[in-house]
Design a protein around this motif. Structure first.
Motif, mmCIF file in Angstrom:
data_model
loop_
_atom_site.group_PDB
_atom_site.id
_atom_site.type_symbol
_atom_site.label_atom_id
_atom_site.label_comp_id
_atom_site.label_asym_id
_atom_site.label_seq_id
_atom_site.Cartn_x
_atom_site.Cartn_y
_atom_site.Cartn_z
ATOM 1 N N LYS A 268 0.479 -1.034 -0.020
ATOM 2 C CA LYS A 268 0.031 -0.468 0.003
ATOM 3 C C LYS A 268 1.442 1.350 -0.079
ATOM 4 N N ILE A 269 0.753 2.372 -0.335
ATOM 5 C CA ILE A 269 1.358 3.559 -0.820
ATOM 6 C C ILE A 269 0.682 4.929 0.340
ATOM 7 N N ALA A 270 0.932 5.203 1.467
ATOM 8 C CA ALA A 270 0.689 6.512 1.720
ATOM 9 C C ALA A 270 1.446 7.591 0.619
ATOM 10 N N THR A 271 0.399 8.069 0.786
ATOM 11 C CA THR A 271 0.837 9.491 -0.376
ATOM 12 C C THR A 271 -0.226 11.322 0.619
ATOM 13 N N GLY A 272 -0.363 10.367 1.850
ATOM 14 C CA GLY A 272 -0.764 11.445 2.510
ATOM 15 C C GLY A 272 -2.673 11.991 2.557
ATOM 16 N N PRO A 276 -3.628 4.997 3.616
ATOM 17 C CA PRO A 276 -2.419 4.331 2.654
ATOM 18 C C PRO A 276 -3.203 3.257 1.835
ATOM 19 N N VAL A 277 -2.924 3.801 0.802
ATOM 20 C CA VAL A 277 -3.830 3.734 -0.663
ATOM 21 C C VAL A 277 -3.470 1.829 -1.039
ATOM 22 N N GLU A 278 -4.424 1.047 -1.179
ATOM 23 C CA GLU A 278 -4.481 -0.018 -2.209
ATOM 24 C C GLU A 278 -3.797 -0.464 -2.897
ATOM 25 N N ALA A 279 -3.151 -1.432 -4.060
ATOM 26 C CA ALA A 279 -2.627 -1.158 -5.373
ATOM 27 C C ALA A 279 -3.763 -2.273 -6.571
ATOM 28 N N THR A 280 -5.024 -1.083 -6.296
ATOM 29 C CA THR A 280 -6.009 -2.151 -6.711
ATOM 30 C C THR A 280 -5.969 -1.015 -8.591
ATOM 31 N N ALA A 281 -7.168 -1.573 -9.124
ATOM 32 C CA ALA A 281 -7.762 -1.388 -10.680
ATOM 33 C C ALA A 281 -8.119 0.374 -10.372
ATOM 34 N N ALA A 282 -9.326 -0.183 -8.629
ATOM 35 C CA ALA A 282 -9.872 0.992 -8.939
ATOM 36 C C ALA A 282 -9.630 2.295 -8.402
ATOM 37 N N ASN A 283 -8.303 1.685 -7.507
ATOM 38 C CA ASN A 283 -7.670 3.162 -7.058
ATOM 39 C C ASN A 283 -6.645 4.237 -8.082
ATOM 40 N N ALA A 284 -6.675 2.635 -8.844
ATOM 41 C CA ALA A 284 -5.628 3.744 -10.207
ATOM 42 C C ALA A 284 -6.967 4.164 -11.098
ATOM 43 N N LYS A 309 -2.828 13.121 -3.546
ATOM 44 C CA LYS A 309 -2.736 13.289 -2.054
ATOM 45 C C LYS A 309 -4.801 12.681 -2.013
ATOM 46 N N ALA A 310 -5.334 12.664 -3.275
ATOM 47 C CA ALA A 310 -6.610 12.557 -3.312
ATOM 48 C C ALA A 310 -7.008 11.017 -2.229
ATOM 49 N N ASP A 311 -7.927 11.082 -1.727
ATOM 50 C CA ASP A 311 -7.832 9.659 -1.100
ATOM 51 C C ASP A 311 -8.382 8.468 -2.459
ATOM 52 N N ASN A 312 -7.791 7.324 -2.216
ATOM 53 C CA ASN A 312 -8.542 5.855 -3.065
ATOM 54 C C ASN A 312 -7.943 6.699 -4.099
ATOM 55 N N ALA A 313 -6.265 7.120 -4.247
ATOM 56 C CA ALA A 313 -6.189 7.269 -5.419
ATOM 57 C C ALA A 313 -5.024 6.356 -5.553
ATOM 58 N N TYR A 314 -4.336 6.024 -6.287
ATOM 59 C CA TYR A 314 -2.763 4.967 -6.669
ATOM 60 C C TYR A 314 -2.291 6.066 -6.999
ATOM 61 N N PRO A 315 -0.882 6.064 -7.146
ATOM 62 C CA PRO A 315 -0.564 7.189 -7.410
ATOM 63 C C PRO A 315 0.537 6.677 -8.701
ATOM 64 N N ILE A 316 0.773 4.760 -8.336
ATOM 65 C CA ILE A 316 1.796 5.414 -8.973
ATOM 66 C C ILE A 316 1.159 4.670 -10.200
ATOM 67 N N VAL A 317 0.696 5.040 -11.525
ATOM 68 C CA VAL A 317 -0.137 4.271 -12.504
ATOM 69 C C VAL A 317 0.513 4.493 -13.903
ATOM 70 N N LEU A 318 0.642 4.483 -14.749
ATOM 71 C CA LEU A 318 0.888 3.737 -15.910
ATOM 72 C C LEU A 318 -0.607 3.330 -17.078
ATOM 73 N N VAL A 319 0.684 4.220 -18.279
ATOM 74 C CA VAL A 319 -0.520 4.422 -19.342
ATOM 75 C C VAL A 319 0.471 4.065 -20.477
ATOM 76 N N THR A 320 0.343 2.592 -21.294
ATOM 77 C CA THR A 320 0.742 2.715 -22.757
ATOM 78 C C THR A 320 -0.052 3.158 -23.644
ATOM 79 N N TYR A 321 1.065 3.922 -24.412
ATOM 80 C CA TYR A 321 0.202 4.270 -25.921
ATOM 81 C C TYR A 321 0.788 3.352 -26.972
ATOM 82 N N GLU A 322 -0.212 3.378 -28.165
ATOM 83 C CA GLU A 322 0.165 2.445 -29.062
ATOM 84 C C GLU A 322 0.414 3.969 -29.812
ATOM 85 N N ILE A 323 2.199 3.262 -30.667
ATOM 86 C CA ILE A 323 3.007 4.700 -31.587
ATOM 87 C C ILE A 323 2.899 4.597 -32.658
#
Length: 377
Positions: A268-272, A276-284, A309-323
């Motif tokens: 889980k990530i403590a963001t403020g 702490p925010v769980e690593a879930t798709a919903a939080n991402a 620092k929003a509640d239930n917002a997981y911070p380490i997100v990723l977007v894959t681009y098609e080039i």
């Protein structure tokens, strides 16, 4: 920009509910670096019926391993619906995919980081009269996966995680980790860290989070190549995940789908935020929903809020681009490319990868991608 916790969190939560209709802890897929061929059946008949096949042919893609499980679903659905059409996608990492695209070896590349100006300039040699653009297609998150006996709810924050991966914190019972995990049975053991050996967009997104939140503990700029001190390396998300599964007292990073497939624990990530925010798709999804388009001249690169620092917002997100080329795509593959990308950004295709740990692209962004795909030439 700081977020107003109460009103902003509620708004993001509503957005996440719209983005994520159903989640499952069971996911599958492999980080296979060899070409794969469409076949079988993985989607609903409704999703398949919505596919406009275009001309038959073979479409080659390469790059991001983060999106490999999603591509596996999509190419199977597409190939099953479109007789005579095959989509081959090889992994190898985002850096390798962009390189192959700019060498004219593939019709599209998957990259977990937006193109650099030098990449765009190089693309003009293969995009006759045009250039490469970023099309956000797959959204997800980066899990800090770990293997520590009797520690099931590890909490980390930006400074502590950065110091761990930079070998500034080397023991699991370090005071900084203990302060974030009161009551946890942290062992007096050396931390075994694992990072990607290949140029990786996953690495880029993790180090972007470190750069934003570590308070200077991570001194390097965000990079697709690993810049941290010490640690051991492995190839691809599958390689890192396999090492974490096998090595006690280890920690690494991989997309949620690989954490799920390998039954790995995610920190889980403590963001403020309030908790702490769980690593879930919903939080991402809460974080992805707040992203904005920062690209220009037809490019749809996104600005992601790693410091949320929003509640239930997981911070380490990723977007894959098609080039892909905005203009100058090869005539023999253009129709198939547009057909496949039109399908992958469709509502049905986006929903079809929800149980792999991915986040459906927000509608406002998805609509821009649909319009851009329609103009490829």
């Amino acid at each position: 920009m700081k977020l107003q916790r109460n009103g902003r969190s509620k708004a993001l939560a509503i957005g996440a509910m719209a983005l994520v209709s159903s989640l499952s802890l069971a996911a599958c897929g492999s980080d296979n670096n060899t070409n794969t061929t469409s076949g079988g059946s993985n989607g609903s008949s409704a999703a398949a019926a919505a596919i406009n096949c275009g001309k038959a042919g073979t479409l080659l893609g390469a790059g991001s391993t983060a999106q490999a499980p999603a591509i596996d679903v999509w190419k199977t659905n597409f190939g099953s619906s479109c007789s005579g059409t095959t989509v081959n996608y090889s992994g190898g990492g985002s850096g390798a995919g962009v390189q192959q695209f700019n060498q004219g070896k593939v019709a599209f590349a998957g990259s977990d980081f937006a193109l650099k100006p030098a990449d765009v300039d190089a693309s003009k040699a293969v995009c006759t009269g045009g250039k490469a653009i970023d099309l956000p297609m797959v959204a997800g998150l980066v899990s800090l996966v770990y293997n520590v006996d009797n520690v099931d709810n590890l909490v980390l924050d930006g400074p502590t995680a950065a110091k761990i991966f930079d070998s500034q914190i080397t023991k699991w019972n370090d005071p900084a980790i203990a302060a974030l995990n009161p009551g946890a049975k942290l062992p007096d053991a050396e931390i075994q860290t694992f990072h990607r050996s290949d140029d990786s967009g996953t690495t880029f997104n993790l180090t972007s989070y470190f750069a934003k939140t570590s308070g200077g503990a991570w001194s390097a700029e965000p990079s697709k190549a690993w810049k941290g001190k010490g640690g051991q390396s492995a190839n691809g998300s599958a390689g890192v995940s396999a090492q974490i599964k096998q090595v006690k007292n280890s920690i690494g990073y991989a997309e949620l789908s690989y954490a799920q497939t390998n039954n790995l624990k995610s920190a889980k990530i403590a963001t403020g935020a309030a908790q702490p925010v769980e690593a879930t798709a919903a939080n991402a999804a809460n974080t992805i929903a707040s992203s904005t388009v920062s690209g220009t001249d037809g490019d749809l690169a996104l600005s992601l809020d790693y410091g949320t620092k929003a509640d239930n917002a997981y911070p380490i997100v990723l977007v894959t681009y098609e080039i892909a080329c905005d203009k100058g795509n090869k005539a023999e593959t253009l129709d198939t490319l547009k057909s496949f990308l039109t399908y992958t950004i469709s509502d049905g295709a986006q929903k079809s990868i929800g149980d792999k740990g991915y986040v459906p692209m927000p509608a406002a962004i998805g609509d821009k991608v649909k319009a851009a795909v329609g103009t490829l030439a």
